[in-house]
Write a protein that holds these residues in place. Structure first.
Motif, mmCIF file in Angstrom:
data_model
loop_
_atom_site.group_PDB
_atom_site.id
_atom_site.type_symbol
_atom_site.label_atom_id
_atom_site.label_comp_id
_atom_site.label_asym_id
_atom_site.label_seq_id
_atom_site.Cartn_x
_atom_site.Cartn_y
_atom_site.Cartn_z
ATOM 1 N N PRO A 55 0.793 -1.240 0.000
ATOM 2 C CA PRO A 55 0.000 0.000 0.000
ATOM 3 C C PRO A 55 0.819 1.279 0.000
ATOM 4 O O PRO A 55 0.267 2.360 -0.220
ATOM 5 N N TRP A 56 2.131 1.193 0.268
ATOM 6 C CA TRP A 56 2.948 2.395 0.391
ATOM 7 C C TRP A 56 3.812 2.674 -0.833
ATOM 8 O O TRP A 56 4.141 3.832 -1.103
ATOM 9 N N LEU A 57 4.201 1.642 -1.542
ATOM 10 C CA LEU A 57 5.160 1.845 -2.624
ATOM 11 C C LEU A 57 4.600 2.730 -3.739
ATOM 12 O O LEU A 57 5.302 3.612 -4.250
ATOM 13 N N LYS A 58 3.346 2.525 -4.111
ATOM 14 C CA LYS A 58 2.780 3.338 -5.197
ATOM 15 C C LYS A 58 2.722 4.819 -4.845
ATOM 16 O O LYS A 58 3.237 5.664 -5.594
ATOM 17 N N PRO A 59 2.089 5.199 -3.723
ATOM 18 C CA PRO A 59 2.040 6.636 -3.413
ATOM 19 C C PRO A 59 3.413 7.248 -3.171
ATOM 20 O O PRO A 59 3.655 8.405 -3.528
ATOM 21 N N ASN A 60 4.328 6.472 -2.570
ATOM 22 C CA ASN A 60 5.674 7.009 -2.351
ATOM 23 C C ASN A 60 6.421 7.192 -3.666
ATOM 24 O O ASN A 60 7.148 8.177 -3.858
ATOM 25 N N LEU A 61 6.252 6.245 -4.577
ATOM 26 C CA LEU A 61 6.883 6.377 -5.889
ATOM 27 C C LEU A 61 6.276 7.556 -6.648
ATOM 28 O O LEU A 61 6.989 8.296 -7.339
ATOM 29 N N ALA A 62 4.969 7.754 -6.497
ATOM 30 C CA ALA A 62 4.324 8.920 -7.120
ATOM 31 C C ALA A 62 4.921 10.214 -6.577
ATOM 32 O O ALA A 62 5.190 11.160 -7.334
ATOM 33 N N ALA A 63 5.140 10.256 -5.265
ATOM 34 C CA ALA A 63 5.741 11.453 -4.661
ATOM 35 C C ALA A 63 7.152 11.687 -5.195
ATOM 36 O O ALA A 63 7.575 12.834 -5.392
ATOM 37 N N THR A 64 7.880 10.600 -5.442
ATOM 38 C CA THR A 64 9.230 10.734 -5.995
ATOM 39 C C THR A 64 9.188 11.316 -7.401
ATOM 40 O O THR A 64 9.929 12.251 -7.728
ATOM 41 N N TYR A 65 8.312 10.786 -8.244
ATOM 42 C CA TYR A 65 8.208 11.318 -9.605
ATOM 43 C C TYR A 65 7.735 12.775 -9.591
ATOM 44 O O TYR A 65 8.177 13.590 -10.416
ATOM 45 N N ALA A 66 6.836 13.108 -8.659
ATOM 46 C CA ALA A 66 6.366 14.492 -8.570
ATOM 47 C C ALA A 66 7.505 15.433 -8.180
ATOM 48 O O ALA A 66 7.664 16.516 -8.758
ATOM 49 N N ALA A 67 8.313 15.020 -7.196
ATOM 50 C CA ALA A 67 9.446 15.852 -6.779
ATOM 51 C C ALA A 67 10.500 15.934 -7.881
ATOM 52 O O ALA A 67 11.100 16.993 -8.115
ATOM 53 N N TRP A 68 10.721 14.829 -8.563
ATOM 54 C CA TRP A 68 11.683 14.798 -9.675
ATOM 55 C C TRP A 68 11.182 15.675 -10.819
ATOM 56 O O TRP A 68 11.952 16.395 -11.466
ATOM 57 N N GLY A 69 9.881 15.640 -11.046
ATOM 58 C CA GLY A 69 9.304 16.502 -12.073
ATOM 59 C C GLY A 69 9.456 17.969 -11.737
ATOM 60 O O GLY A 69 9.771 18.790 -12.606
ATOM 61 N N LYS A 70 9.260 18.307 -10.464
ATOM 62 C CA LYS A 70 9.400 19.714 -10.071
ATOM 63 C C LYS A 70 10.840 20.187 -10.224
ATOM 64 O O LYS A 70 11.089 21.344 -10.588
ATOM 65 N N GLU A 71 11.794 19.293 -9.952
ATOM 66 C CA GLU A 71 13.197 19.650 -10.159
ATOM 67 C C GLU A 71 13.430 20.039 -11.618
ATOM 68 O O GLU A 71 14.087 21.047 -11.913
ATOM 69 N N ALA A 72 12.877 19.253 -12.536
ATOM 70 C CA ALA A 72 13.026 19.565 -13.960
ATOM 71 C C ALA A 72 12.257 20.829 -14.325
ATOM 72 O O ALA A 72 12.743 21.669 -15.095
#
Length: 562
Positions: free
Chosen positions: A172-189
């Motif tokens: 239950p945690w891996l999907k939302p945490n991975l989404a948060a990672t992509y969101a933060a990585w996207g904001k960096e770009a």
């Protein structure tokens, strides 16, 4: 004598035999330890469980399950360091068993979790990675990925969490945490203005966790920044429909439509521009208040100004007036835009000027009626240090000094005879005015929250749109606004703290200005001007000279510092 003989026959003292027999009689067997441990686990008595297992290990040191259960008790008491040390010792004793690996892994990930919430992300990563090398548990992927994200090692974080999600698709945690990672990585770009990878990462984040409104909003924002206005509008509309309570999507739709219009207004045909205005009007009429439709209202005004269509601008305003719950800000906006529409074509006809002023004054009158007791700001220092003339007073006959801009002044430096031009200077040539290049000073303490400095200075009667400006937010929550600065002359930066008397820049002729001057106002948080007074100053008027702190009148000459 008898005791001595018995000791001799048994080979050890009778006292030791007695102690041994008592000890055996009081010891638990394995079933008793197991049953008691289960009972303590059920009742969550972790301290008692720890004591029981320590005793059990003394009695049965080779029973691995007791060591594992002791570790469980330590973890539940949040004795993370002790649990890790005990888990490592257990692993040394049973180096090849799955139970010892799992026990140490759980101790490590529990400690990693505690380190994460303490803000020790490097420590969290070290512990979680050790756990991941042991047994690749779900928790080890969760905490390794989270720590890497917090350390802004986004690519590594995504790789670890993608691997974990492949192994444990139902976690239950891996999907939302991975989404948060992509969101933060996207904001960096996105922050680096690298919009294509930002868009890809936001799309992946939204696929993983579609319930996060901020991800969809950032995706629309990245599309917009990349100039992909249609995709941005589609994304924002999806956000509005999916998250009806998130008002930012509605405003983003309007703002994106406005930017799309501005990107084509110089090249599109009159028909195309008015079609965009009509589409904006249709969307605006779906809203119930001006604030939600503000950018759409701006688009409509700019479109009809570009096509010089005052009649359709008026019709659009009347349509929105019937729909909006509070038409006051619409009146102010319409009055301003109508004036600009005509001013861009030359001198404003008297009837158009009267209509513009009447709408703006009606708006401010109604606003002040609804907001009694607005503050009066007093004892401000002057923004200029040389003699100047008041070109526009509060609520004067200039469009930019009525309505929500009622409490604004226009100042221009003059010589001892009251002339704004230098000797031999020509009117409408910016550099020929005393005011051009005159230092401008802050009237308040506060923080600079906005700076525009790249707009050209007008000459020959030209009339721009946005002027070079500085906005300072005060500790009391109001804003001092200064505009028409000379291009590239502003000497303060956004985020800088200033004091009263700090030099802001040099006066110029940018924006809606045909002759160099300073336009200055104070605004509240709704961007409605506030009345203000200067410290007593000496003025010259047709009636004579006097010292006053009254509102300044058009035509008065102020002896700065007098």
């Amino acid at each position: 004598m008898i005791t001595s003989k018995l000791n001799s026959r048994l080979g050890f003292p009778i006292a030791l035999l007695t102690l041994f027999l008592v000890s055996v009689a009081g010891a638990r067997d394995l079933n008793e330890y197991s049953n008691k441990a289960n009972s303590l686990i059920q009742s969550r008595q972790w301290g008692e469980l720890e004591k029981l297992m320590r005793q059990g290990i003394r009695d049965f040191p080779d029973k691995e399950w007791m060591h594992s259960t002791l570790n469980y008790a330590l973890r539940e008491q949040k004795k993370h360091k002790e649990a890790v040390e005990q888990g490592r010792e257990m692993r040394r004793n049973w180096p090849d068993t799955e139970k010892s690996a799992n026990t140490l892994s759980r101790a490590l990930t529990s400690a990693a979790s505690a380190a994460y919430y303490d803000g020790n992300f490097a420590g969290c990563l070290e512990l979680a990675e050790e756990a991941r090398q042991l047994d690749q548990s779900e928790s080890s992927y969760v905490w390794s990925g989270n720590a890497l994200r917090k350390l802004e090692r986004f690519q590594e974080s995504a790789r670890v969490q993608e691997e974990g999600l492949t192994k444990y698709p139902t976690n239950p945690w891996l999907k939302p945490n991975l989404a948060a990672t992509y969101a933060a990585w996207g904001k960096e770009a996105e922050d680096a203005q690298d919009y294509d990878p930002a868009i890809e990462r936001y799309i992946r984040a939204h696929e993983l966790d579609p319930d996060q409104s901020y991800v969809l909003f950032r995706l629309g924002r990245a599309y917009r920044a990349a100039g992909k206005f249609e995709e941005a509008i589609k994304t924002f509309k999806k956000g509005r429909d999916t998250f009806p309570d998130a008002q930012e999507f509605t405003r983003a739709i309007g703002y994106t439509q406005l930017l799309r219009f501005r990107s084509v207004k110089e090249t599109a045909s009159k028909k195309e521009l008015e079609n965009l205005a009509e589409l904006a009007l249709q969307d605006a009429l779906k809203e119930k208040d001006f604030q939600s439709a503000e950018y759409l209202v701006t688009l409509i005004g700019e479109a009809y100004t570009q096509t010089r269509n005052a009649d359709d601008l008026r019709k659009a305003m009347k349509s929105m007036e019937r729909v909006f719950s509070d038409p006051v800000p619409l009146w102010d906006s319409y009055g301003r835009q109508l004036y600009i529409l005509h001013r861009r074509q030359g001198p404003v006809p008297a009837a158009a000027k009267e209509e513009s002023l009447s709408y703006r004054r009606k708006a401010m009158s109604e606003y002040e009626r609804k907001h009694p007791g607005r503050p009066l700001i007093t004892n401000l220092p002057l923004p200029l240090k040389n003699r100047f003339v008041v070109w526009a007073e509060f609520d004067g006959d200039y469009m930019t000094h009525t309505g929500f801009a009622k409490y604004c002044y226009d100042f221009a430096r003059v010589d001892a005879s009251g002339q704004p031009l230098r000797p031999g200077g020509k009117r409408l040539q910016a550099a020929d005015y005393w005011m051009f290049g005159e230092p401008v000073y802050s009237m308040t303490e506060g923080k600079v929250v906005s700076v525009v400095t790249d707009q050209p200075d007008n000459n020959g009667g030209e009339y721009g749109s946005q002027g070079n400006s500085v906005t300072v937010e005060t500790e009391d929550g109001y804003y001092a606004f200064y505009t028409h600065f000379k291009k590239d002359s502003i000497s303060v930066k956004e985020g800088q703290n200033v004091r009263a008397g700090t030099k802001l820049g040099l006066a110029g002729n940018s924006g809606m200005s045909t002759e160099p001057h300073l336009h200055v106002c104070l605004y509240d948080s709704e961007w409605v001007s506030l009345p203000f007074r200067f410290t007593p100053i000496r003025i010259k008027s047709p009636e004579g000279s006097k010292l006053t702190s009254d509102p300044l009148r058009q035509g008065w000459i102020v002896e700065a510092g007098g």
